[in-house]
Design a protein around this motif. Structure first.
Motif, PDB file in Angstrom:
ATOM      1  N   THR A  17     -69.429 -15.812 -12.917  1.00 16.36           N
ATOM      2  CA  THR A  17     -68.864 -14.468 -12.961  1.00 16.36           C
ATOM      3  C   THR A  17     -69.603 -13.646 -14.002  1.00 16.36           C
ATOM      4  O   THR A  17     -70.217 -14.174 -14.917  1.00 16.36           O
ATOM      5  CB  THR A  17     -67.358 -14.507 -13.303  1.00 16.36           C
ATOM      6  OG1 THR A  17     -67.164 -15.235 -14.502  1.00 16.36           O
ATOM      7  CG2 THR A  17     -66.561 -15.137 -12.183  1.00 16.36           C
ATOM      8  N   PHE A  26     -63.953 -10.129 -16.052  1.00 22.45           N
ATOM      9  CA  PHE A  26     -65.017 -10.810 -15.310  1.00 22.45           C
ATOM     10  C   PHE A  26     -64.886 -10.510 -13.831  1.00 22.45           C
ATOM     11  O   PHE A  26     -63.781 -10.448 -13.303  1.00 22.45           O
ATOM     12  CB  PHE A  26     -64.933 -12.333 -15.539  1.00 22.45           C
ATOM     13  CG  PHE A  26     -65.326 -12.735 -16.922  1.00 22.45           C
ATOM     14  CD1 PHE A  26     -66.661 -12.838 -17.271  1.00 22.45           C
ATOM     15  CD2 PHE A  26     -64.370 -12.992 -17.876  1.00 22.45           C
ATOM     16  CE1 PHE A  26     -67.024 -13.204 -18.551  1.00 22.45           C
ATOM     17  CE2 PHE A  26     -64.723 -13.358 -19.158  1.00 22.45           C
ATOM     18  CZ  PHE A  26     -66.053 -13.462 -19.497  1.00 22.45           C
ATOM     19  N   GLN A  27     -66.031 -10.330 -13.158  1.00 19.48           N
ATOM     20  CA  GLN A  27     -66.034 -10.110 -11.715  1.00 19.48           C
ATOM     21  C   GLN A  27     -67.133 -10.946 -11.092  1.00 19.48           C
ATOM     22  O   GLN A  27     -68.010 -11.440 -11.777  1.00 19.48           O
ATOM     23  CB  GLN A  27     -66.225  -8.634 -11.397  1.00 19.48           C
ATOM     24  CG  GLN A  27     -67.540  -8.047 -11.891  1.00 19.48           C
ATOM     25  CD  GLN A  27     -67.593  -6.541 -11.717  1.00 19.48           C
ATOM     26  OE1 GLN A  27     -66.580  -5.867 -11.813  1.00 19.48           O
ATOM     27  NE2 GLN A  27     -68.774  -6.030 -11.450  1.00 19.48           N
ATOM     28  N   SER A  28     -67.089 -11.101  -9.780  1.00 23.26           N
ATOM     29  CA  SER A  28     -68.004 -12.012  -9.096  1.00 23.26           C
ATOM     30  C   SER A  28     -69.306 -11.358  -8.644  1.00 23.26           C
ATOM     31  O   SER A  28     -70.173 -12.039  -8.119  1.00 23.26           O
ATOM     32  CB  SER A  28     -67.300 -12.630  -7.884  1.00 23.26           C
ATOM     33  OG  SER A  28     -66.897 -11.605  -7.003  1.00 23.26           O
TER      34      SER A  28
END
Length: 65
Positions: A17, A26-28
């Protein structure tokens, strides 16, 4: 050229992430909000994140042009 902070996948999550610096989560996927303009800024935030998330590995990477 931009720099971003990536959290290394663990067995529990299995997904790398990326830290969104504008929204502080957090992001993907990599977006414009994740990009730092300097290495020093990215390293400073990575150090703060690592002290808050003990046992989690972070890397600072350059964005592919």
């Amino acid at each position: 050229m931009g720099i971003y902070i990536e959290k290394i996948a663990t067995r529990a999550t299995g997904v790398d992430t990326i830290w969104n610096r504008k929204r502080s989560y957090f992001q993907s996927f990599l977006s414009r909000d994740c990009i730092y303009s300097t290495h020093n800024g990215a390293w400073r935030i990575a150090e703060k994140l690592s002290s808050k998330h003990i046992g989690v590995a972070f890397t600072v990477k350059e964005e592919a042009a």
